[in-house]
Design a protein around this motif. Structure first.
Motif, PDB file in Angstrom:
ATOM      1  N   UNK A  16       0.822  -1.158  -0.008  1.00 30.45           N
ATOM      2  CA  UNK A  16       0.166  -0.075   0.124  1.00 30.45           C
ATOM      3  C   UNK A  16       0.917   1.066   0.024  1.00 30.45           C
ATOM      4  N   UNK A  17       1.829   1.128  -0.765  1.00 26.61           N
ATOM      5  CA  UNK A  17       2.940   2.244  -0.770  1.00 26.61           C
ATOM      6  C   UNK A  17       3.497   2.588  -2.354  1.00 26.61           C
ATOM      7  N   UNK A  18       3.071   3.591  -3.038  1.00 29.67           N
ATOM      8  CA  UNK A  18       3.294   3.703  -4.267  1.00 29.67           C
ATOM      9  C   UNK A  18       4.828   3.631  -4.825  1.00 29.67           C
ATOM     10  N   UNK A  19       5.642   4.043  -3.797  1.00 25.48           N
ATOM     11  CA  UNK A  19       7.292   4.131  -4.096  1.00 25.48           C
ATOM     12  C   UNK A  19       7.845   2.957  -3.948  1.00 25.48           C
ATOM     13  N   UNK A  20       7.355   2.314  -2.917  1.00 25.81           N
ATOM     14  CA  UNK A  20       8.005   1.139  -2.473  1.00 25.81           C
ATOM     15  C   UNK A  20       7.552  -0.124  -3.548  1.00 25.81           C
ATOM     16  N   UNK A  58       9.545   0.681  -7.025  1.00 28.76           N
ATOM     17  CA  UNK A  58      10.943   0.193  -6.699  1.00 28.76           C
ATOM     18  C   UNK A  58      11.243  -1.450  -6.953  1.00 28.76           C
ATOM     19  N   UNK A  59      10.288  -2.045  -6.003  1.00 31.42           N
ATOM     20  CA  UNK A  59      10.643  -3.382  -6.271  1.00 31.42           C
ATOM     21  C   UNK A  59       9.979  -4.211  -7.789  1.00 31.42           C
ATOM     22  N   UNK A  60       8.959  -3.416  -8.246  1.00 33.26           N
ATOM     23  CA  UNK A  60       8.293  -3.806  -9.397  1.00 33.26           C
ATOM     24  C   UNK A  60       9.496  -3.467 -10.533  1.00 33.26           C
ATOM     25  N   UNK A  61      10.173  -2.477 -10.297  1.00 27.59           N
ATOM     26  CA  UNK A  61      11.370  -2.010 -11.336  1.00 27.59           C
ATOM     27  C   UNK A  61      12.437  -3.200 -11.259  1.00 27.59           C
ATOM     28  N   UNK A  62      12.601  -3.783 -10.091  1.00 25.34           N
ATOM     29  CA  UNK A  62      13.575  -4.873  -9.988  1.00 25.34           C
ATOM     30  C   UNK A  62      13.189  -6.053 -10.617  1.00 25.34           C
ATOM     31  N   UNK A  63      11.917  -6.427 -10.360  1.00 22.05           N
ATOM     32  CA  UNK A  63      11.305  -7.456 -11.099  1.00 22.05           C
ATOM     33  C   UNK A  63      11.368  -7.604 -12.557  1.00 22.05           C
ATOM     34  N   UNK A  64      10.900  -6.405 -13.116  1.00 19.39           N
ATOM     35  CA  UNK A  64      10.919  -5.831 -14.280  1.00 19.39           C
ATOM     36  C   UNK A  64      12.385  -6.149 -15.022  1.00 19.39           C
ATOM     37  N   UNK A  65      13.366  -5.580 -14.363  1.00 15.01           N
ATOM     38  CA  UNK A  65      14.900  -5.658 -14.892  1.00 15.01           C
ATOM     39  C   UNK A  65      15.366  -7.372 -14.638  1.00 15.01           C
ATOM     40  N   UNK A  66      14.702  -8.051 -13.598  1.00 14.07           N
ATOM     41  CA  UNK A  66      15.146  -9.502 -13.766  1.00 14.07           C
ATOM     42  C   UNK A  66      14.499 -10.133 -14.912  1.00 14.07           C
ATOM     43  N   UNK A  67      13.331  -9.979 -15.191  1.00 15.12           N
ATOM     44  CA  UNK A  67      12.384 -10.587 -16.424  1.00 15.12           C
ATOM     45  C   UNK A  67      13.355 -10.064 -17.725  1.00 15.12           C
ATOM     46  N   UNK A  68      13.702  -8.996 -17.788  1.00 17.70           N
ATOM     47  CA  UNK A  68      14.466  -8.296 -18.993  1.00 17.70           C
ATOM     48  C   UNK A  68      15.984  -9.136 -19.215  1.00 17.70           C
TER      49      UNK A  68
END
Length: 366
Positions: free
Chosen positions: A55-59, A62-72
């Motif tokens: 329930x925190x946009x920035x958190x 941040x973790x969504x970006x890490x997941x996206x980079x991992x998949x990439x």
């Protein structure tokens, strides 16, 4: 600029690809674009899923970006390691682990978006579950207080019945002495004689007892009502304290459970969509025909492989030749008489020294 970025996303060797035709470059730019947009979808899905948890946009971003980079990075690595050699079975074997992983990833990234797409339906299911939980919670808490409240209410009824019964007794005594005075009952003598006086005294004594009973029972009733009010306040307080837990019953797991209670077919098609998106970089590479880049890459790899094998074989031959030469040299030296006589002399001297040392040691021990 955009084309070069997508080529970089494809994991292709840019030094080789730059010398290829424009069509070959466009093919790998398309593969790279597929890898890139798959990672973007993974980023969006993971961010939304984490937002429902934290329930925190920035958190979440941040973790969504890490997941996206991992998949990439994973897609780029797999696509770049699939070699087009004209052997479809070998290529499928290389891609099989990634396809299996794509099924898992498709489930992971499709669920959050399913939760968003079916948000209204899920909210309706959650509302029904919350209402059921609220009623169950009230019943469970009520079981803690109901027996004691019922006992107090029964006591109040008993106290009130005592007063009612005593009032009935006093009223009966009142009617008795009035009838005696009027001569309609009892001795049937008109006037306030001895019988009237006796009955009047009985009535007055019962009336005094009634007043005392009213005072005592009223006090007891008020005390019982105070205890009931206190218990009801505690009941309401516990409900108020536990209700926020029920109101917050809309986390990720509860939403997934609510989603599972909806018809499965729409969710299944969304899963298939994301499975197609996840596997698209692999199938894009598998379906692409063997082109100029693949031939040039194979040529560069086989050239390096041949050169390395040649150097390894040369080192083996050099080692084998050197060992053979050393064996011949030491064999020839072993056959020389001069070296034999010299080593024989030194061995004799060494044995003499050992014998002398042993003699001296034995002599000291005597």
């Amino acid at each position: 600029m955009l084309k070069q970025f997508f080529i970089l996303c494809s994991g292709a060797d840019t030094n080789i690809l730059n010398s290829c035709s424009n069509g070959e470059q466009n093919k790998y730019a398309g593969v790279g674009a597929t890898v890139f947009f798959t990672a973007v979808m993974a980023f969006i899905a993971a961010s939304y899923a984490l937002y429902t948890v934290f329930d925190n946009l920035y958190t979440s971003i941040f973790f969504g970006l890490i997941w996206g980079l991992l998949i990439f990075n994973l897609d780029r690595f797999i696509v770049s390691t699939i070699k087009k050699r004209g052997h479809i079975i070998d290529e499928l074997i290389q891609a099989l682990p990634r396809i299996l992983l794509a099924v898992i990833i498709a489930v992971v990234i499709s669920k959050p978006l399913e939760l968003k797409i079916f948000e209204k339906e899920i909210n309706q299911v959650l509302l029904e579950q919350k209402n059921e939980l609220t009623l169950a919670n009230k019943n469970q808490i009520g079981e803690q207080f109901t027996p004691e409240i019922s006992a107090l209410e029964n006591d109040i009824i008993a106290f009130q019945n005592q007063i009612i019964n005593k009032e009935a007794e006093v009223n009966a005594l009142y009617n008795t002495y009035i009838s005696e005075a009027e001569g309609t009952a009892g001795s049937k003598l008109l006037g306030k004689g001895p019988v009237y006086k006796e009955k009047r005294e009985k009535h007055d004594a019962a009336l005094a007892d009634l007043n005392q009973l009213k005072e005592t029972n009223t006090s007891k009733i008020q005390e019982a009502e105070s205890q009931i009010a206190l218990l009801k306040n505690n009941y309401e307080s516990q409900i108020a304290a536990t209700q926020p837990i029920i109101n917050n019953f809309d986390g990720l797991m509860s939403r997934i459970n609510a989603l599972n209670s909806l018809p499965w077919l729409p969710s299944f098609f969304i899963f298939l969509l994301f499975l197609a998106i996840e596997t698209s970089p692999i199938f894009a590479k598998l379906l692409a025909s063997q082109g100029e880049y693949d031939y040039m890459l194979e040529d560069a790899e086989t050239t390096t492989k041949t050169w390395v094998n040649q150097k390894v074989n040369e080192r083996k031959m050099l080692l084998e030749t050197d060992m053979n030469l050393n064996n011949r040299i030491y064999t020839d030296i072993a056959e020389e008489d001069e070296l034999y006589n010299y080593k024989r002399k030194k061995a004799r001297e060494l044995m003499q020294l050992q014998a002398d040392a042993f003699f001296q040691h034995q002599k000291k021990g005597l």
